[in-house]
Design a protein around this motif. Sequence first.
Motif, PDB file in Angstrom:
ATOM      1  N   ALA A 145       0.837  -1.207   0.000  1.00 11.91           N
ATOM      2  CA  ALA A 145       0.000   0.000   0.000  1.00 11.91           C
ATOM      3  C   ALA A 145       0.875   1.261   0.000  1.00 11.91           C
ATOM      4  N   ILE A 146       1.925   1.245   0.809  1.00  8.72           N
ATOM      5  CA  ILE A 146       2.830   2.402   0.842  1.00  8.72           C
ATOM      6  C   ILE A 146       3.592   2.503  -0.481  1.00  8.72           C
ATOM      7  N   ALA A 147       4.059   1.360  -0.971  1.00  9.91           N
ATOM      8  CA  ALA A 147       4.835   1.342  -2.218  1.00  9.91           C
ATOM      9  C   ALA A 147       4.027   1.896  -3.390  1.00  9.91           C
ATOM     10  N   ARG A 148       2.758   1.527  -3.455  1.00  8.35           N
ATOM     11  CA  ARG A 148       1.895   2.033  -4.537  1.00  8.35           C
ATOM     12  C   ARG A 148       1.866   3.549  -4.545  1.00  8.35           C
ATOM     13  N   ILE A 149       1.764   4.120  -3.344  1.00  4.14           N
ATOM     14  CA  ILE A 149       1.671   5.577  -3.262  1.00  4.14           C
ATOM     15  C   ILE A 149       3.019   6.219  -3.615  1.00  4.14           C
TER      16      ILE A 149
END
Length: 235
Positions: A145-149
């Motif tokens: 989720a963090i990586a996507r952002i």
Amino acid sequence: TETSPLLKVRALNAWYGEGHALQGIDLDVRAGETVTLLGRNGVGKTTALRTIMGIIRSRTGSIEFDGRDMMRVPLHRTAHAGIGYVPEERGIFATLTVYENLNLTPVVARGGMSLDEIYTLFPNLKERRNSAGTKLSGGEQQMLAIARILRTGARLLLLDEPTEGLAPVIVQRIGEVLVTLKQRGMTILLVEQNFRFASKVADRFYVVDHGQVIDHFAVEQLPDRMSMLNEALGV
Ligand code: ATP
């Protein structure tokens, strides 16, 4: 200018119907800082992130990001302005693989991390790149989720309880990721119930209660605040 904060929030109010969830919040996040919102359940921390992101439109006050008046920016342009939001429920595509999740994400602002950079920062996502979101552990989902952002090119990350429900070793790993992002100049506004985790990554804190900021202080002042925090948060 250099001295004005990257994110400047003044007299922010937000409503759910008649429910007055945010009641005049002021807060600043300077470029490169990590700021944590503390507070018990239901006091308005998530609402603050959602209102800054522009998801909640029933709002008044001012939100300035990098000198730009975000009250006038529609939701679909918020990410383009450079703000990224990782909701508590993470918002990854469960049926898609890690690789697909990372590549479906549009790069909307300049400086979005390449896949190589993401895999260097999150080696476990590289290992799991062909696994579906549903097959990931809670910690891997949070990292995805963090990586996507980070792919989007966001310069300000709004993170809602990234450690919730995760094992201590994974919490520590997420802490390391946030510290690495800080070293790279990322600005972070974090909602966190895990006080020990927050005290390791945050430069400054705001304490929220009943939709208002009741205190704010720097990490150095934390020892002086412990008895107040015990009372306000039960930590
Ligand atoms: P938590 O950590 O439990 O999410 P929080 O501090 O983030 O707590 P919010 O989720 O922002 O608190 O909720 C603030 C207030 O707004 C609460 O009284 C909550 O019941 C109310 N609220 C939150 N979401 C909604 C909604 N979709 N509709 C109506 N009221 C809501």
